[in-house]
Design a protein around this motif. Structure first.
Motif, short mmCIF file in Angstrom:
data_model
loop_
_atom_site.label_atom_id
_atom_site.label_comp_id
_atom_site.label_asym_id
_atom_site.label_seq_id
_atom_site.Cartn_x
_atom_site.Cartn_y
_atom_site.Cartn_z
N ASN A 1 -15.52 5.57 -6.66
CA ASN A 1 -16.61 5.68 -5.68
C ASN A 1 -16.42 6.90 -4.80
O ASN A 1 -16.51 6.83 -3.57
CB ASN A 1 -16.70 4.40 -4.82
N ASN A 2 -16.20 8.06 -5.44
CA ASN A 2 -15.83 9.25 -4.67
C ASN A 2 -16.99 9.84 -3.87
O ASN A 2 -16.77 10.63 -2.96
CB ASN A 2 -15.23 10.32 -5.58
N THR A 3 -18.24 9.48 -4.18
CA THR A 3 -19.35 10.01 -3.38
C THR A 3 -19.39 9.38 -2.00
O THR A 3 -19.59 10.08 -1.01
CB THR A 3 -20.68 9.76 -4.10
N LEU A 4 -19.19 8.08 -1.91
CA LEU A 4 -19.35 7.37 -0.65
C LEU A 4 -18.07 7.31 0.18
O LEU A 4 -18.12 7.32 1.41
CB LEU A 4 -19.84 5.95 -0.92
N ILE A 5 -16.90 7.26 -0.47
CA ILE A 5 -15.67 6.99 0.27
C ILE A 5 -14.74 8.20 0.36
O ILE A 5 -14.44 8.68 1.45
CB ILE A 5 -14.91 5.80 -0.36
N PHE A 6 -14.31 8.73 -0.79
CA PHE A 6 -13.21 9.69 -0.75
C PHE A 6 -13.22 10.54 -2.01
O PHE A 6 -12.99 10.04 -3.11
CB PHE A 6 -11.88 8.93 -0.63
N ASP A 7 -13.47 11.85 -1.86
CA ASP A 7 -13.46 12.73 -3.04
C ASP A 7 -12.44 13.86 -2.92
O ASP A 7 -12.42 14.76 -3.76
CB ASP A 7 -14.86 13.30 -3.31
N ASN A 8 -11.59 13.83 -1.91
CA ASN A 8 -10.56 14.85 -1.77
C ASN A 8 -9.42 14.61 -2.76
O ASN A 8 -9.22 13.51 -3.24
CB ASN A 8 -10.00 14.86 -0.34
N PRO A 9 -8.62 15.63 -3.06
CA PRO A 9 -7.48 15.42 -3.97
C PRO A 9 -6.35 14.64 -3.31
O PRO A 9 -6.20 14.65 -2.09
CB PRO A 9 -7.04 16.84 -4.32
N TYR A 10 -5.58 13.97 -4.12
CA TYR A 10 -4.36 13.30 -3.68
C TYR A 10 -3.26 13.62 -4.68
O TYR A 10 -3.53 14.02 -5.83
CB TYR A 10 -4.56 11.79 -3.55
N SER A 11 -2.02 13.48 -4.26
CA SER A 11 -0.87 13.75 -5.13
C SER A 11 -0.31 12.43 -5.64
O SER A 11 0.08 11.58 -4.84
CB SER A 11 0.22 14.51 -4.37
N GLY A 12 -0.29 12.25 -6.97
CA GLY A 12 0.19 11.00 -7.51
C GLY A 12 -0.14 10.85 -8.97
O GLY A 12 -0.02 11.80 -9.75
N ALA A 13 -0.59 9.65 -9.35
CA ALA A 13 -0.86 9.34 -10.75
C ALA A 13 -2.11 8.49 -10.84
O ALA A 13 -2.49 7.79 -9.90
CB ALA A 13 0.33 8.60 -11.36
N ALA A 14 -2.77 8.58 -12.02
CA ALA A 14 -3.94 7.76 -12.30
C ALA A 14 -3.94 7.39 -13.77
O ALA A 14 -3.57 8.19 -14.63
CB ALA A 14 -5.23 8.50 -11.94
N VAL A 15 -4.36 6.16 -14.05
CA VAL A 15 -4.48 5.68 -15.41
C VAL A 15 -5.88 5.07 -15.57
O VAL A 15 -6.31 4.26 -14.74
CB VAL A 15 -3.42 4.62 -15.75
N THR A 16 -6.60 5.49 -16.61
CA THR A 16 -7.92 4.94 -16.92
C THR A 16 -7.92 4.44 -18.35
O THR A 16 -7.47 5.14 -19.26
CB THR A 16 -9.02 6.01 -16.75
N PHE A 17 -8.43 3.23 -18.56
CA PHE A 17 -8.49 2.69 -19.92
C PHE A 17 -9.78 1.89 -20.09
O PHE A 17 -10.36 1.39 -19.12
CB PHE A 17 -7.27 1.83 -20.23
N GLY A 18 -10.24 1.81 -21.33
CA GLY A 18 -11.47 1.12 -21.64
C GLY A 18 -12.51 2.08 -22.20
O GLY A 18 -12.32 3.30 -22.22
N LYS A 19 -13.62 1.55 -22.67
CA LYS A 19 -14.70 2.36 -23.22
C LYS A 19 -15.96 2.17 -22.40
O LYS A 19 -16.22 2.92 -21.47
CB LYS A 19 -14.93 2.00 -24.69
N ASP A 20 -16.77 1.15 -22.72
CA ASP A 20 -17.96 0.89 -21.91
C ASP A 20 -17.57 0.41 -20.51
O ASP A 20 -18.15 0.82 -19.51
CB ASP A 20 -18.84 -0.15 -22.59
N LEU A 21 -16.59 -0.48 -20.45
CA LEU A 21 -16.04 -0.94 -19.17
C LEU A 21 -14.70 -0.25 -18.98
O LEU A 21 -13.75 -0.50 -19.73
CB LEU A 21 -15.87 -2.45 -19.16
#
Length: 442
Positions: free
Chosen positions: A209-229
């Motif tokens: 939800n980077n448009t409404l809350i937070f779109d600045n960079p952060y230092s760390g890690a991210a994991v995304t998994f799934g296709k449609d969901l």
């Protein structure tokens, strides 16, 4: 590789056909003489680039695999009577399909393989912003007049991993002093892409939800998994900053605006914070998409025990047709400004944010002459919308925004916005925002 043999003909023809005269007989029973690809199929078959199937069929609507595409490229590589332009395209395709070609026993040199390992994208941007503030008869005007150059390299590590970065140099046209114009490294991260799975490590932007809350960079890690969901997990540390102006003897925050009677600074911090987030996004290609998330920030305020903020958010987008779409977002924080400033009134309104936007068409940077317009209402609580994307309404304000964008030339986009807003803490504090931007992509 979801591509049909017929749709691959253009590429195969360029890299496979040595002549430009199509006089060969068609060996395939399922390609009639009046088919648009008849001549190309006939010539490629005569040149030995394509062979079809043993039952005399071509099956042009069938999906091909990367292995099958590599077979066509291997046959094209064996030809010697090709133009320099065709040879360059053959080399580029050979680099892309080098692993499959190696399995076929076709050697691809390291020079060919490395030719496209580092790619660059960029943007030059001019932005003009004018804020006209008004409070109890006092008026203040703030102008920004800036040029920005952004470069974004992407370097291939292997078939799954890339290293990406963002370099920026910004010039304030009102001043040539200090660090004005210096190049800085804004983002750098390693990204691993697998089937239905992605990993990011380094410094990069949040996608929850980077448009409404937070779109600045952060230092760390991210994991995304799934296709449609898709599910996203983010964790790391983020820095924040504060901007202030003095208006009639009181501290006035131009970007994350709060105003107190005694002039105290509230709601902002200039320290590194820990950050964690989890998000869900659903998009199966239909008209309706949805998203939800939870993000936690520990701001490390001085002399405050409970300085962590948890923010829940939901959102949805509905596309009525190819031109009209409606987007809605809502977010709620577990903190209000009264947690930090007990003398403030209870209903300060900073613990929630929401936004509604109706879009018509939209400028596409690749297509000259495309344009779009929108109208939106946004309510951006300062303890909920930490660093939102919006340029027409600041954190701590609510109001209407209208805007339009247009692409006069390919890769050149112009944008205009106007926001008519009021401060959430004090409705007597108003801000009218005029925003203009020209972006050149390369």
């Amino acid at each position: 590789m979801k591509k049909t043999l017929v749709s691959a003909l253009t590429t195969a023809l360029v890299v496979g056909a040595a002549s430009t005269t199509f006089a060969a007989a068609n060996p395939f029973s399922d390609v009639p003489a009046d088919h648009w690809a008849y001549d190309a199929v006939s010539q490629l078959a005569a040149d030995g680039v394509i062979e079809g199937y043993g039952d005399t069929t071509f099956r042009g609507n069938q999906n091909i695999t990367r292995y099958e595409m590599a077979q066509m490229i291997a046959k094209a590589m064996a030809k010697t009577d090709v133009s320099a332009a065709d040879k360059a395209l053959i080399d580029k395709l050979a680099a892309e399909f080098s692993d499959e070609l190696n399995n076929l026993g076709v050697r691809v040199s390291n020079l060919e393989r490395n030719a496209d390992m580092v790619k660059w994208n960029g943007m030059a941007r001019y932005t003009y912003t004018q804020d006209k503030y008004e409070y109890q008869g006092n008026k203040l005007k703030e102008k920004d007049d800036k040029l920005l150059l952004r470069l974004e390299p992407s370097a291939e590590v292997n078939s799954n991993w890339h290293v990406k970065a963002r370099l920026e140099a910004q010039t304030d046209l009102k001043s040539d002093e200090g660090d004005n114009g210096n190049v800085s490294l804004k983002r750098v991260w390693a990204q691993g892409d697998y089937n239905n799975f992605q990993v990011k490590l380094g410094k990069f932007g949040s996608t929850i939800n980077n448009t409404l809350i937070f779109d600045n960079p952060y230092s760390g890690a991210a994991v995304t998994f799934g296709k449609d969901l898709k599910a996203t997990l983010e964790a790391g540390r983020v820095g924040t900053g504060e901007l202030s102006k003095t208006l009639n003897g009181r501290v006035f925050y131009a970007k994350a605006s709060q105003l107190t009677e005694d002039g105290n600074k509230i709601g902002l911090v200039d320290k590194t914070a820990s950050y964690q987030g989890i998000g869900l996004a659903y998009d199966n290609g239909s008209k309706l998409t949805g998203r939800a998330g939870y993000q936690h920030f520990d701001w490390n305020y001085d002399d405050v025990d409970n300085d962590d903020v948890g923010i829940w958010s939901v959102g949805a987008n509905y596309r009525f047709d190819k031109n009209v779409a409606f987007d809605a977002s809502y977010a709620k924080s577990n903190r209000s400004l009264t947690d930090y400033e007990p003398n403030l009134k209870e209903d300060d309104g900073q613990d929630k944010s929401y936004a509604f936007e109706l879009d018509y068409k939209g400028a596409q940077k690749q297509n000259a002459g495309t344009w779009g317009m929108w109208v939106a209402y946004r309510y951006l609580g300062a303890l909920t919308s930490v660093k939102p994307t919006y340029d027409g309404i600041h954190e701590g304000y609510k109001g209407w925004e209208v805007g339009a964008n247009y692409t006069p030339f390919k890769n050149v986009v112009g944008t205009l916005r106007y926001g008519d807003t009021k401060n959430l803490y004090n409705n007597d504090l108003k801000d009218k925002i005029f925003f203009g931007r020209v972006e050149v992509f390369f």
